[in-house]
Every structure is written in structure tokens, then in C-alpha cells.
Design an enzyme around this catalytic site. Structure first.
Site, mmCIF file in Angstrom:
data_model
loop_
_atom_site.group_PDB
_atom_site.id
_atom_site.type_symbol
_atom_site.label_atom_id
_atom_site.label_comp_id
_atom_site.label_asym_id
_atom_site.label_seq_id
_atom_site.Cartn_x
_atom_site.Cartn_y
_atom_site.Cartn_z
ATOM 1 N N ASN A 1 -7.109 4.342 5.688
ATOM 2 C CA ASN A 1 -8.090 4.451 4.611
ATOM 3 C C ASN A 1 -8.624 3.047 4.348
ATOM 4 O O ASN A 1 -7.944 2.232 3.738
ATOM 5 C CB ASN A 1 -7.427 5.033 3.353
ATOM 6 C CG ASN A 1 -8.406 5.121 2.190
ATOM 7 O OD1 ASN A 1 -9.601 4.854 2.346
ATOM 8 N ND2 ASN A 1 -7.902 5.480 1.016
ATOM 9 N N LYS B 1 -10.959 2.232 2.460
ATOM 10 C CA LYS B 1 -11.453 2.085 1.077
ATOM 11 C C LYS B 1 -12.798 1.345 1.094
ATOM 12 O O LYS B 1 -13.573 1.533 2.028
ATOM 13 C CB LYS B 1 -10.403 1.386 0.196
ATOM 14 C CG LYS B 1 -9.037 2.078 0.282
ATOM 15 C CD LYS B 1 -8.044 1.604 -0.747
ATOM 16 C CE LYS B 1 -6.735 2.362 -0.558
ATOM 17 N NZ LYS B 1 -5.743 2.034 -1.590
ATOM 18 N N HIS C 1 -8.149 11.168 -3.809
ATOM 19 C CA HIS C 1 -7.390 9.911 -3.814
ATOM 20 C C HIS C 1 -7.184 9.467 -5.265
ATOM 21 O O HIS C 1 -8.073 9.645 -6.101
ATOM 22 C CB HIS C 1 -8.136 8.837 -3.023
ATOM 23 C CG HIS C 1 -7.276 7.638 -2.751
ATOM 24 N ND1 HIS C 1 -7.053 6.675 -3.706
ATOM 25 C CD2 HIS C 1 -6.557 7.271 -1.662
ATOM 26 C CE1 HIS C 1 -6.226 5.765 -3.207
ATOM 27 N NE2 HIS C 1 -5.914 6.103 -1.971
ATOM 28 N N GLU D 1 -7.423 6.713 -6.630
ATOM 29 C CA GLU D 1 -8.446 5.797 -7.152
ATOM 30 C C GLU D 1 -9.665 6.578 -7.647
ATOM 31 O O GLU D 1 -10.333 6.169 -8.599
ATOM 32 C CB GLU D 1 -8.828 4.779 -6.055
ATOM 33 C CG GLU D 1 -7.705 3.771 -5.850
ATOM 34 C CD GLU D 1 -7.563 3.237 -4.444
ATOM 35 O OE1 GLU D 1 -8.495 3.371 -3.635
ATOM 36 O OE2 GLU D 1 -6.479 2.683 -4.137
ATOM 37 N N GLU E 1 0.921 9.957 -2.316
ATOM 38 C CA GLU E 1 0.737 8.524 -2.535
ATOM 39 C C GLU E 1 1.141 8.169 -3.970
ATOM 40 O O GLU E 1 0.322 8.300 -4.887
ATOM 41 C CB GLU E 1 -0.724 8.142 -2.323
ATOM 42 C CG GLU E 1 -1.246 8.450 -0.934
ATOM 43 C CD GLU E 1 -2.430 7.561 -0.574
ATOM 44 O OE1 GLU E 1 -2.317 6.826 0.404
ATOM 45 O OE2 GLU E 1 -3.439 7.583 -1.298
ATOM 46 N N GLY F 1 -1.073 -0.559 -2.866
ATOM 47 C CA GLY F 1 -1.609 -1.915 -2.960
ATOM 48 C C GLY F 1 -0.696 -2.878 -3.702
ATOM 49 O O GLY F 1 -1.106 -3.983 -4.040
ATOM 50 N N SER G 1 1.601 1.164 0.459
ATOM 51 C CA SER G 1 2.173 -0.043 1.071
ATOM 52 C C SER G 1 2.917 0.236 2.378
ATOM 53 O O SER G 1 3.949 -0.377 2.659
ATOM 54 C CB SER G 1 3.069 -0.789 0.077
ATOM 55 O OG SER G 1 2.302 -1.205 -1.054
HETATM 56 P P1 13P Z 1 -2.053 0.572 0.545
HETATM 57 O O1 13P Z 1 -1.543 0.911 1.919
HETATM 58 O O2 13P Z 1 -2.983 -0.597 0.530
HETATM 59 O O3 13P Z 1 -0.948 0.486 -0.454
HETATM 60 O O4 13P Z 1 -2.966 1.827 0.087
HETATM 61 C C1 13P Z 1 -2.448 3.090 0.188
HETATM 62 C C2 13P Z 1 -3.557 4.047 -0.038
HETATM 63 O O5 13P Z 1 -4.028 4.213 -1.140
HETATM 64 C C3 13P Z 1 -4.094 4.767 1.134
HETATM 65 O O6 13P Z 1 -4.970 5.771 0.738
#
Ligand code: 13P
Length: 256
Positions: A12, A14, A100, A102, A172, A178, A218
Site C-alpha cells: 500500500n 498510500k 483502510h 486512514e 491492521e 506507521g 509495520s
Molecule cells: P505501515 O506498514 O507503514 O505500518 O502501514 C501499514 C498499512 O497501513 C498498510 O495499509
């Protein structure tokens, strides 16, 4: 005998990478692509603008699939700036990340909206990668299994057994995204088994056993093999580490 569940390394990206950076990353990732076994997949979830560029690079590669990171919940109409599932399908996009954390947080996407997005995807043959996961405060209250179970029910349980068989779930935990703080493999396995139990209770074992459940939060080259080694963890949805070709290649190689 049941066929082996798909094992999936999903990137992803992002809202990262400029166009030249995309080219450089694809060169490193795909000039000598890791070849996949029949039960393995690599999914690249990229910003809308780069979908066509990435599609051209992966179309001849077995097991490599392209995903959008979102779509709109309506079929078409006066929704300036939005992209429909039908548009994605018409461009050869196979997968779409839905819900997601976010987007749930910053775009206030509700369970009801997400259930509609899942429907729009399935109507046009796009496989939803449905995300769920609890915040730190929910985890600290010990109610994470109920919370995530409720997200799964609200987003997916309107589907028939046949339809839900065509989706992927990504767990997740928000506190691990992150942050560099990964769920332990025991925490991941426990939640993945709990999600599969929720699916089994409603759809039966045969359906539940076929649905890939990815872990995200992560994931790195250094922890992927241990996480993916868990019985109910069928790969990962990877943010930060997917922007580094060396890291992501090692994550692909860690699929079971
Ligand atoms: P990270 O791997 O940067 O923690 O992000 C995970 C994520 O949100 C993947 O969709």
C-alpha cells in the site's frame, strides 16, 4: 481436499512517490521479478494516477495484481473528484482496498458506506481488500476481538457465501500502523483466528478457510517470515516497507 489459501504480499503505497520515483521503484522491483508459486500473489495498491503505469509493467507477470486504494460507493454521477469501481474495472484493475483505517478516520467512512463500496466492487468483478483493526484504546480495554468482529460483520455479512469467498480481509491494528510497533506474531495469530471464527460461525468452515486474512502494521523484511508463518496469517498489507524494493522483495520471499 481444500486448495491452499492464497498467500498475498500487498503493497500500500498510500500518498507517496512522485512519478520518477514510481519508475525507479518499479525498475528495482520488476526488472527481475520474484517468480511466484500458484498460491502466491503480489498486489500493488497505488495512487489512481499511477494505476495505468503500473498496469503496463505487471500485465505479463503471473500472480502480480494491481489495486486501487479506494473507490466511491455510488455507481456514477455528480461526485466531483471521485472514482467509481466501474471506472477501475474498465481500466483492468483487479483489486481495491476498502475501509483502510486512514480513510475511516480522516474521511469519516462509515461501516454502511464501506458495505456499499464492497458491493460496487463485486458488481464489476473487483476483489475488495477489506480492512479492519482496532485503535490503541480499544486494545487496552481488551475489547479488540469484539470490535474487529463488529467491523467485519457490518462491512461484509450482507454478502452471500459465494460473494464473500471472493474477498480478502486485512487486519491492521491502528496502533501498529506507521509506528514501528508491530503486533507480536501471537497477537496477530490470535486476532486472525478470531476473525476466521466469526466468518466460520456465519458462513461455515469451508468458506472461512478459503478467505485470505492479511496482517498490516509495520511489516518489515525482518519480521515478515515470523508473522506470515502463523497459521491464520496469509501474508501482509505493507505500507512504509513497500516503498523500498529491497525490503518488499524480502517480504514477498517470506510468503509461506
Ligand atoms: P505501515 O506498514 O507503514 O505500518 O502501514 C501499514 C498499512 O497501513 C498498510 O495499509
Amino acid at each position: 481436499m481444500m486448495t491452499m489459501r492464497k498467500q498475498i504480499a500487498a503493497a500500500n503505497w498510500k500518498m507517496n512517490l512522485t512519478q520518477p520515483e514510481v519508475k525507479a521503484l518499479l525498475d528495482q522491483l520488476l526488472t527481475e521479478p520474484i517468480s511466484l508459486q500458484s498460491h502466491e500473489e503480489v498486489v500493488l495498491a497505488v495512487p489512481f494516477l499511477y494505476l495505468e503505469q503500473v498496469r503496463q509493467r505487471i500485465e505479463s507477470l503471473n500472480g502480480y495484481r494491481l489495486a486501487a486504494q479506494n473507490c466511491h460507493q455510488k455507481t456514477a454521477g455528480a461526485f466531483t473528484g471521485e472514482v467509481s469501481a466501474a471506472m477501475l474495472a474498465s481500466m483492468g484493475i483487479k483489486d481495491c482496498v476498502i475501509g483502510h483505517s486512514e480513510r475511516r478516520e480522516y474521511q469519516a467512512e462509515s461501516d454502511a458506506q464501506l458495505a456499499e463500496k464492497v458491493d460496487r466492487c463485486l458488481e464489476v468483478g473487483i476483489r475488495p481488500i477489506f480492512c479492519c483493526g482496532e485503535s490503541l484504546s480499544v486494545r487496552e480495554s481488551g475489547k479488540q476481538n469484539e470490535f474487529v468482529g463488529a467491523q467485519v460483520r457490518a462491512g461484509l455479512f450482507h454478502l452471500s457465501a459465494e460473494s464473500i469467498s471472493g474477498i480478502v480481509i486485512a487486519y491492521e491494528p491502528i496502533w501498529a500502523i506507521g509506528t514501528g510497533k508491530t503486533a507480536s506474531s501471537a497477537q496477530a495469530q490470535e486476532m486472525h483466528a478470531a476473525i476466521r471464527a466469526v466468518l466460520t460461525a456465519h458462513y461455515g468452515k469451508e468458506v472461512a478457510e478459503q478467505i485470505p486474512i492479511l496482517y498490516g502494521g509495520s511489516v518489515k523484511a525482518s519480521n515478515a517470515a515470523e508473522l506470515f508463518g502463523c497459521t491464520d496469517v496469509d501474508g501482509g498489507l505493507v505500507g512504509g516497507a513497500s516503498l523500498n524494493a529491497t525490503e518488499f522483495r524480502q517480504i514477498i520471499a517470506a510468503l509461506k
